[in-house]
Design an enzyme around this catalytic site. Structure first.
Site, PDB file in Angstrom:
ATOM      1  N   LEU A  96      -7.350  -0.271   8.718  1.00 13.76           N
ATOM      2  CA  LEU A  96      -8.433  -0.180   7.679  1.00 13.76           C
ATOM      3  C   LEU A  96      -7.966   0.076   6.214  1.00 13.76           C
ATOM      4  O   LEU A  96      -8.334  -0.121   5.423  1.00 13.76           O
ATOM      5  CB  LEU A  96      -9.501   0.566   8.086  1.00 13.76           C
ATOM      6  CG  LEU A  96     -10.212  -0.063   9.248  1.00 13.76           C
ATOM      7  CD1 LEU A  96     -11.341   0.724   9.862  1.00 13.76           C
ATOM      8  CD2 LEU A  96     -10.891  -1.396   8.958  1.00 13.76           C
ATOM      9  N   GLN A  97      -6.665   0.853   6.424  1.00 19.96           N
ATOM     10  CA  GLN A  97      -6.320   1.375   5.053  1.00 19.96           C
ATOM     11  C   GLN A  97      -5.665   0.090   4.176  1.00 19.96           C
ATOM     12  O   GLN A  97      -5.764   0.301   2.986  1.00 19.96           O
ATOM     13  CB  GLN A  97      -5.072   2.370   5.366  1.00 19.96           C
ATOM     14  CG  GLN A  97      -5.288   3.625   5.891  1.00 19.96           C
ATOM     15  CD  GLN A  97      -4.065   4.155   6.844  1.00 19.96           C
ATOM     16  OE1 GLN A  97      -3.463   4.845   5.993  1.00 19.96           O
ATOM     17  NE2 GLN A  97      -3.968   3.978   7.900  1.00 19.96           N
ATOM     18  N   ILE A 156       0.957  -1.325   0.028  1.00 25.78           N
ATOM     19  CA  ILE A 156      -0.068  -0.163   0.120  1.00 25.78           C
ATOM     20  C   ILE A 156       0.875   1.040  -0.023  1.00 25.78           C
ATOM     21  O   ILE A 156       0.369   2.373  -0.252  1.00 25.78           O
ATOM     22  CB  ILE A 156      -0.832  -0.072   1.098  1.00 25.78           C
ATOM     23  CG1 ILE A 156      -0.218   0.099   2.472  1.00 25.78           C
ATOM     24  CG2 ILE A 156      -1.711  -1.117   1.143  1.00 25.78           C
ATOM     25  CD1 ILE A 156      -1.095   0.360   3.691  1.00 25.78           C
ATOM     26  N   ASP A 157       2.183   1.228   0.443  1.00 26.78           N
ATOM     27  CA  ASP A 157       2.955   2.227   0.499  1.00 26.78           C
ATOM     28  C   ASP A 157       3.535   3.028  -0.658  1.00 26.78           C
ATOM     29  O   ASP A 157       3.918   3.972  -0.770  1.00 26.78           O
ATOM     30  CB  ASP A 157       4.346   1.967   1.641  1.00 26.78           C
ATOM     31  CG  ASP A 157       4.062   1.716   2.967  1.00 26.78           C
ATOM     32  OD1 ASP A 157       2.783   2.100   3.394  1.00 26.78           O
ATOM     33  OD2 ASP A 157       4.432   0.593   3.564  1.00 26.78           O
TER      34      ASP A 157
END
Lengths: 410, 410
Positions: free
Chosen positions: B299-300, B142-143
């Site tokens: 949650l991200q 996600i990063d």
């Protein structure tokens, strides 16, 4: 009776409070109201004569559909509490003068138990001065803590949000297969309805949460740690749902054990935060395990992207039912939801005097928990499951849900 | 070459990492792999010979569709770092013996820059001992901080989640019309890609966030307070997106200014938490305003109910592209996404040596921020917007998204 109607929204927002606004607006129009006004920021704004004519803002079916899909309060909100009219009549004289000037026949207020207090006082004062304005309450709160109604509009969507994200958090928490305690903090000051909704995560494809801590049950920190220790002997990843409002036997909130400063809101309620953080730290200090805390925070009440269609439909219906009653001469009452059956789920509306609702709180019955008060029973699930059924897909534009939006009125 | 293939997932989960697993599995099958094994908990599990044959677990198209819609790592994950094989060869001998026993021809590892280090070391050791096993990296995080790839699978869905909930938080924060500062903490230790995604909230129906604080920009607490003060003279409700990793000029994390204990993970990274809480408290102490902090937290990365279809599609594609390359003889490389054009958005895959990726981090270019580094520019939005387009609706059963679920293997 005045030719116009007025509607306001009060208290904390929900994902579906605007569906009730849509129900009030459309029903008033179809029953022949000339102008339907919206109060900006509830009664507080009305006292400053900040009102809008809703018709130019809601011109077609698309606007209504967007309104149903827009979280938070379209008209803005307030946390204003009316004084007792026996001791401070000036505010009432001012309010009724404004309502007369606007030629209001029916007054609708969408809110929780604090807001129903407003409706009760206005109806009582109105009767006293022989005003023919009808005052009707439309229930709304994610907290589900209103008396007389089977459940409150707003709860179903918040419960669905909580069930879904707990399931996702459980999925996330198990990936490493290592010892891990996740404490999730859920809203609910005195009533544990939202925290109880974490039980909905359990399904064929999910083990569910390992412990549920409601504010209805006195909290023992040492017992809590011991329960976690025992559970972690059987499985490494433990997920716990805890209410922000859990209290010790002596009445202190668990979050007060932490060192943070606590503010007080306009109604004198303490700001509760840090319960999960405190408990995660306590567990980490006492047991050989990693921990983390998650506060579901504001998203519980504003996740318009994940609502229950059942909830949206009912929120719209209670708005319409309030208008029907007011146009038929009723005043000083709140619309309630009455469940007819669970299977198939059927629910209708009925009316109750405000005095049965205002300033009261409905708690979770402990008979809906297991013996050691760590899990919800099948009775609770039978109650809650129908409320989270079906979805109302947002209207996505360029990857984001589209909302209807009123620029703040000066 | 061995007749079988093996695939593992490593590092932090995402909402779409299982779509890459689906891509690897289906492509291996269609290219004639006999058995496709899954490592349980990545290389750490492989060392304990915890592997599963994926075919009985993924039997039909419905399973594949569910896998694409299931967040977190289906196979479990690990944060295991391989030693240098020059100094500690035993682990490598053990791993290669296991791979030989399983008759593995191709090895796929889905992960971020720490995981690519694993692929690099295995490929290098494999070459040294003249093994014909091919080792391929499938990007995931996600990063969005991997080098050489235009963006990483996982980022689009996390960015969409952040854009959507920021919009909802802004909607919620403005209802009272009173002074209110909301500080939202977003993941991203050293790279601000996720925090930058808060800029996506701005749209026709939303004013957007008022300030964005990336870890790439040295943070000054006093300047921050002053900026908030000035903004609040113009509008009462201010919403700020702040990276968990913002640092002072002297290199200390802002969250280290708070008093909480900080843990360290398996890679020696400090656990960052409390940045938003600290800043909300500082603002409350210095300015006459209410504040609140919201941590988007886990949650991200696990909101399977709100993903980008573009992201899911690309996550599947990079899995397939890795298989194609491995079957064609490539080893020690990672699949990257290469953007062809923005309008219309077109993206393809290419290969890069692991050495260009492992243990490196891609930062947000400061040229994509405005002059005082408080907002993202149109260049960033043109980059990010295509990645959040379209949705993949979950399969809802009884009100909850259905997942595919592998019971933990003993």
């Amino acid at each position: 009776m005045g030719k116009n109607a007025i509607v306001g929204q009060s208290g904390g927002p929900t994902s579906v409070i605007n569906a009730s606004l849509a129900g009030v607006f459309e029903s008033c129009k179809s029953r022949g109201a000339d102008i339907v006004y919206g109060m900006c920021n509830g009664v507080a704004g009305l006292l400053e004569e900040r009102v809008v004519d809703l018709s130019p803002l809601l011109t077609d079916d698309l606007d209504i559909e967007l309104l149903k899909r827009t979280p938070s309060s379209f008209l803005g909100s307030c946390r204003y509490k009316l004084p007792d009219w026996h001791t401070d009549e000036a505010v009432y004289k001012k309010l009724f003068a404004i309502l007369e000037k606007l030629d209001i026949g029916c007054f609708f207020y969408i809110g929780g138990n604090d807001s129903m207090d407003t409706i009760g006082k206005l109806a009582e004062y109105g009767e006293c001065i022989q005003s023919d304005i009808r005052f009707m309450g439309v229930p709304k709160t994610i907290d589900n803590d209103l008396m007389v109604t089977d459940h409150t509009p707003g709860y179903g969507s918040a419960a669905k949000y909580i069930g879904v994200v707990m399931k996702e958090i459980i999925r996330d928490a198990t990936v490493y297969g290592t010892k891990y305690v996740t404490v999730v903090e859920i809203m609910g000051r005195n009533a544990g309805w939202l925290t109880a909704a974490a039980a909905l995560a359990k399904s064929d494809d999910c083990e569910g949460v390992d412990m549920i801590c409601l504010p209805e049950v006195p909290f023992h920190v040492e017992h809590f740690i011991e329960k976690v220790r025992v559970m972690q002997e059987k499985k490494p990843s433990i997920v716990i749902a805890v209410s922000e409002g859990v209290k010790l036997e002596d009445g202190r909130y668990v979050c007060e054990l932490a060192d943070d400063v606590h503010a007080v809101d306009a109604f004198g309620h303490k700001a509760l935060t840090g319960t999960a953080r405190y408990l995660a730290n306590v567990v980490a200090r006492n047991l050989d395990t990693k921990t983390r805390c998650i506060e579901l925070s504001t998203l519980q009440r504003c996740a318009g992207h994940l609502t229950s269609r059942t909830d949206i439909t009912e929120a719209y219906q209670v708005g319409g039912a309030a208008v029907k009653a007011a146009f038929e001469g009723v005043t000083g009452q709140m619309v309630a939801l009455k469940r007819i059956s669970n299977s198939p789920y059927q629910c209708t509306t009925e009316l109750h005097p405000i005095s049965e609702v205002a300033n009261l709180e409905k708690k979770v019955p402990l008979s809906w928990m297991n013996e050691d008060h760590t899990q919800m029973t099948e009775d609770f699930l039978a109650y809650a499951r129908p409320l989270i059924q079906a979805e109302l897909t947002p209207l996505y534009i360029a990857g984001l849900p589209h909302h209807i939006y009123m620029k703040p009125q000066k």
